[in-house]
Design an enzyme around this catalytic site. Structure first.
Site, PDB file in Angstrom:
ATOM      1  N   TYR A  59     -11.610 -86.694  46.644  1.00 38.63           N
ATOM      2  CA  TYR A  59     -11.334 -88.006  47.193  1.00 38.63           C
ATOM      3  C   TYR A  59     -10.312 -88.490  46.465  1.00 38.63           C
ATOM      4  O   TYR A  59      -9.411 -89.249  46.999  1.00 38.63           O
ATOM      5  CB  TYR A  59     -12.820 -88.682  47.227  1.00 38.63           C
ATOM      6  CG  TYR A  59     -12.613 -89.972  48.199  1.00 38.63           C
ATOM      7  CD1 TYR A  59     -12.284 -90.112  49.360  1.00 38.63           C
ATOM      8  CD2 TYR A  59     -12.469 -91.294  47.289  1.00 38.63           C
ATOM      9  CE1 TYR A  59     -12.330 -91.378  50.149  1.00 38.63           C
ATOM     10  CE2 TYR A  59     -12.405 -92.589  48.043  1.00 38.63           C
ATOM     11  CZ  TYR A  59     -12.259 -92.428  49.190  1.00 38.63           C
ATOM     12  OH  TYR A  59     -12.164 -93.938  50.051  1.00 38.63           O
TER      13      TYR A  59
ATOM     14  N   SER B 225      -7.852 -97.121  47.519  1.00 38.41           N
ATOM     15  CA  SER B 225      -8.745 -97.341  46.652  1.00 38.41           C
ATOM     16  C   SER B 225      -8.391 -97.545  45.130  1.00 38.41           C
ATOM     17  O   SER B 225      -7.299 -97.064  44.752  1.00 38.41           O
ATOM     18  CB  SER B 225      -9.875 -96.065  46.895  1.00 38.41           C
ATOM     19  OG  SER B 225     -10.580 -96.067  45.882  1.00 38.41           O
TER      20      SER B 225
END
Length: 285
Positions: free
Chosen positions: A146, A133
């Site tokens: 996260y 990501s």
């Protein structure tokens, strides 16, 4: 890579990025096996689904054994399985919840990699592609856990690629930004919520809804995976989509203060969410 006859394994392939990736690889000529916790589901797919829990050593070993029994080799592993926690303060997740997100997003990836590497080493070839990501190189206020898992994926992948490239195996990371999937719909709520963060949680829920309206389709990420899979000289990192590419450039070239201010502005973090404290004049009655 020579696609014809190549065997690919994609985790978390029941929906979203994983499903789009498995479909894209199958259309390109790979024989693809997707995985999910529930295994095969109704619907027409150009790939077979297997039941897999990436948090279980036994489940991971069983799936890789079955794949080797069926095909005798594995040429491409795409580690995609993962989940997130709804926007919340870092202290609003217990240690147990922090361990759970790492167990899937990071250690699940490590389990899968360890299970396939002996077979790839014997073949003298293979590709491992990890879905990371932009939060692997950027912070995410109110998404700290996260972001931490994705930072871990970046460090693990780069280190592993150095270890394996002389054995004919390469490792790449795909770095998408916001992507239209059911990922945010499946967020776990924080399990130690505090009233002090109630208003900022509501604010960030609204921000997330706004940005998802213009997010990339999962096919954008799937295309980046295929690019990494078939490249003669694969890169370590592939951004997926124009926003991800801009953020990578900003991280590399923008002054730290400019990037910091931009993150806070985009997330509306400096908009007051509570009434300011009363200012005392210092006079005593």
């Amino acid at each position: 890579m020579n696609i014809k006859g190549s065997i690919a394994l994609v985790t978390g392939a029941s929906s979203g990025i994983g499903e789009a990736t498995a479909h894209r690889l199958a259309m390109a000529g790979y024989k693809v096996y997707g995985t999910s916790r529930r295994g095969a589901q109704a619907g027409q797919r150009p790939f077979q689904m297997l039941a897999l829990d990436v948090t279980s050593d036994e489940s991971v070993d069983a799936v890789v054994r079955e794949l080797m029994r069926l095909e005798g080799r594995i040429d491409l592993l795409v580690n995609n399985a993962g989940f997130g926690v709804a926007p919340a303060g870092a202290e609003e997740s217990s240690i147990e919840q922090a361990k759970a997100i790492f167990e899937t997003n990071f250690f699940g990836l490590v389990r899968m990699t360890r299970a396939v590497l002996p077979h790839m080493r014997r073949q003298g070839s293979g590709r491992i592609i990890n879905i990371g990501s932009v939060l692997g190189f950027l912070p995410m206020p109110y998404g700290a856990l996260y972001a931490a898992t994705k930072h871990a994926v970046e460090g693990y992948s780069e280190s592993l690629d150095h270890e394996l490239r002389t054995r004919g195996i390469r490792v790449s990371v795909i770095e998408p930004a916001y992507t239209k999937t059911q990922f945010d719909a499946n967020f776990l709520p924080p399990d130690a919520m505090l009233d002090e963060y109630r208003e900022v949680r509501a604010l960030l829920d609204d921000v997330l809804k706004d940005v998802m309206a213009s997010a990339d389709e999962p096919t954008v990420v799937a295309d980046a995976v295929l690019q990494a899979a078939i490249a003669v000289r694969p890169k370590l990192r592939y951004t997926a989509g124009s926003l991800a590419n801009r953020l990578r450039l900003l991280r590399r070239f923008a002054p730290a203060g400019v990037l910091d201010a931009g993150i806070r502005k985009d997330l509306r973090l400096d908009i007051p969410t509570v009434s300011p404290p009363l200012v005392h004049s210092g006079k005593q009655s």
